[in-house]
Design a protein around this motif. Structure first.
Motif, PDB file in Angstrom:
ATOM      1  N   LEU A  19       0.839  -1.190   0.000  1.00 29.37           N
ATOM      2  CA  LEU A  19       0.000   0.000   0.000  1.00 29.37           C
ATOM      3  C   LEU A  19       0.879   1.246   0.000  1.00 29.37           C
ATOM      4  CD1 LEU A  19      -2.597  -0.991   2.755  1.00 29.37           C
ATOM      5  CD2 LEU A  19      -2.616  -1.530   0.311  1.00 29.37           C
ATOM      6  N   SER A  20       0.396   2.279  -0.659  1.00 29.56           N
ATOM      7  CA  SER A  20       1.084   3.565  -0.667  1.00 29.56           C
ATOM      8  C   SER A  20       0.134   4.645  -0.186  1.00 29.56           C
ATOM      9  CB  SER A  20       1.547   3.917  -2.088  1.00 29.56           C
ATOM     10  OG  SER A  20       2.403   2.944  -2.605  1.00 29.56           O
ATOM     11  N   CYS A  21       0.672   5.596   0.550  1.00 26.19           N
ATOM     12  CA  CYS A  21      -0.112   6.786   0.876  1.00 26.19           C
ATOM     13  C   CYS A  21       0.760   7.995   0.575  1.00 26.19           C
ATOM     14  CB  CYS A  21      -0.620   6.759   2.318  1.00 26.19           C
ATOM     15  SG  CYS A  21       0.601   6.756   3.621  1.00 26.19           S
ATOM     16  N   ALA A  22       0.300   8.805  -0.330  1.00 22.27           N
ATOM     17  CA  ALA A  22       1.026   9.977  -0.778  1.00 22.27           C
ATOM     18  C   ALA A  22       0.454  11.222  -0.109  1.00 22.27           C
ATOM     19  CB  ALA A  22       0.935  10.121  -2.290  1.00 22.27           C
ATOM     20  N   ALA A  23       1.327  12.002   0.460  1.00 17.86           N
ATOM     21  CA  ALA A  23       0.894  13.239   1.107  1.00 17.86           C
ATOM     22  C   ALA A  23       0.492  14.266   0.046  1.00 17.86           C
ATOM     23  CB  ALA A  23       2.017  13.794   1.975  1.00 17.86           C
ATOM     24  N   SER A  24      -0.665  14.840   0.218  1.00 20.32           N
ATOM     25  CA  SER A  24      -1.164  15.837  -0.716  1.00 20.32           C
ATOM     26  C   SER A  24      -1.399  17.140   0.034  1.00 20.32           C
ATOM     27  CB  SER A  24      -2.483  15.361  -1.336  1.00 20.32           C
ATOM     28  OG  SER A  24      -3.028  16.335  -2.200  1.00 20.32           O
ATOM     29  N   GLY A  25      -0.654  18.172  -0.347  1.00 20.17           N
ATOM     30  CA  GLY A  25      -0.826  19.469   0.283  1.00 20.17           C
ATOM     31  C   GLY A  25       0.063  19.731   1.475  1.00 20.17           C
ATOM     32  N   PHE A  26       0.896  18.797   1.835  1.00 17.00           N
ATOM     33  CA  PHE A  26       1.834  19.004   2.931  1.00 17.00           C
ATOM     34  C   PHE A  26       3.091  18.168   2.672  1.00 17.00           C
ATOM     35  CE2 PHE A  26       1.326  15.016   5.355  1.00 17.00           C
ATOM     36  CZ  PHE A  26       0.148  14.529   4.798  1.00 17.00           C
ATOM     37  N   THR A  27       4.139  18.472   3.435  1.00 21.35           N
ATOM     38  CA  THR A  27       5.430  17.831   3.225  1.00 21.35           C
ATOM     39  C   THR A  27       5.620  16.716   4.241  1.00 21.35           C
ATOM     40  OG1 THR A  27       6.336  19.915   2.435  1.00 21.35           O
ATOM     41  CG2 THR A  27       7.901  18.212   3.073  1.00 21.35           C
ATOM     42  N   LEU A  28       5.731  15.513   3.732  1.00 23.06           N
ATOM     43  CA  LEU A  28       5.757  14.344   4.600  1.00 23.06           C
ATOM     44  C   LEU A  28       6.995  14.283   5.479  1.00 23.06           C
ATOM     45  CD1 LEU A  28       4.015  11.859   5.180  1.00 23.06           C
ATOM     46  CD2 LEU A  28       5.414  10.614   3.516  1.00 23.06           C
TER      47      LEU A  28
END
Length: 121
Positions: A19-28
């Motif tokens: 599974l992948s979760c990509a941060a959208s709108g912020f810096t991981l």
């Protein structure tokens, strides 16, 4: 500000899935990332976490040795590699961002929609 997921789906008993979760709108890179799962009607169950400082990982006893959490800050994405899947892990999987690793779901932000993982026997 939320996580965007990929990689969920239907798997056979004993299979593997990432599974992948990509941060959208912020810096991981600024956050620890915790992975959780939730069955309808139940609370979020902590799976594990990876720190922001040195990529130290923590896992629930139920997944140790079978699940691996990692991150790629250049891609602003965190990953959950799952092996030897069993039907009992069928759930919606989420990641959340926090300043530090904790097993308490309430402290995390930016959950997003999650991704469904279904393991058939």
């Amino acid at each position: 500000l939320q996580f965007v997921y990929s990689g969920g789906g239907l798997m056979q008993d004993g299979g593997s899935l990432r599974l992948s979760c990509a941060a959208s709108g912020f810096t991981l890179v600024d956050y620890a990332v915790g992975w959780f799962r939730q069955v309808p009607g139940q609370r979020h169950e902590a799976i594990g976490c990876i720190t922001s400082s040195d990529d130290t990982t923590y896992y629930a006893d139920s997944v140790k040795g079978r699940f691996t959490i990692s991150r790629d800050n250049a891609k602003n994405t965190a990953f959950l590699q799952m092996r030897t899947l069993k039907p009992e892990v069928t759930s919606v999987y989420y990641c959340g961002a926090h300043k530090y690793c904790t097993a308490i779901a309430g402290g995390y932000d930016y959950w997003g929609q999650g991704t469904q993982v279904t393991v058939s026997s």
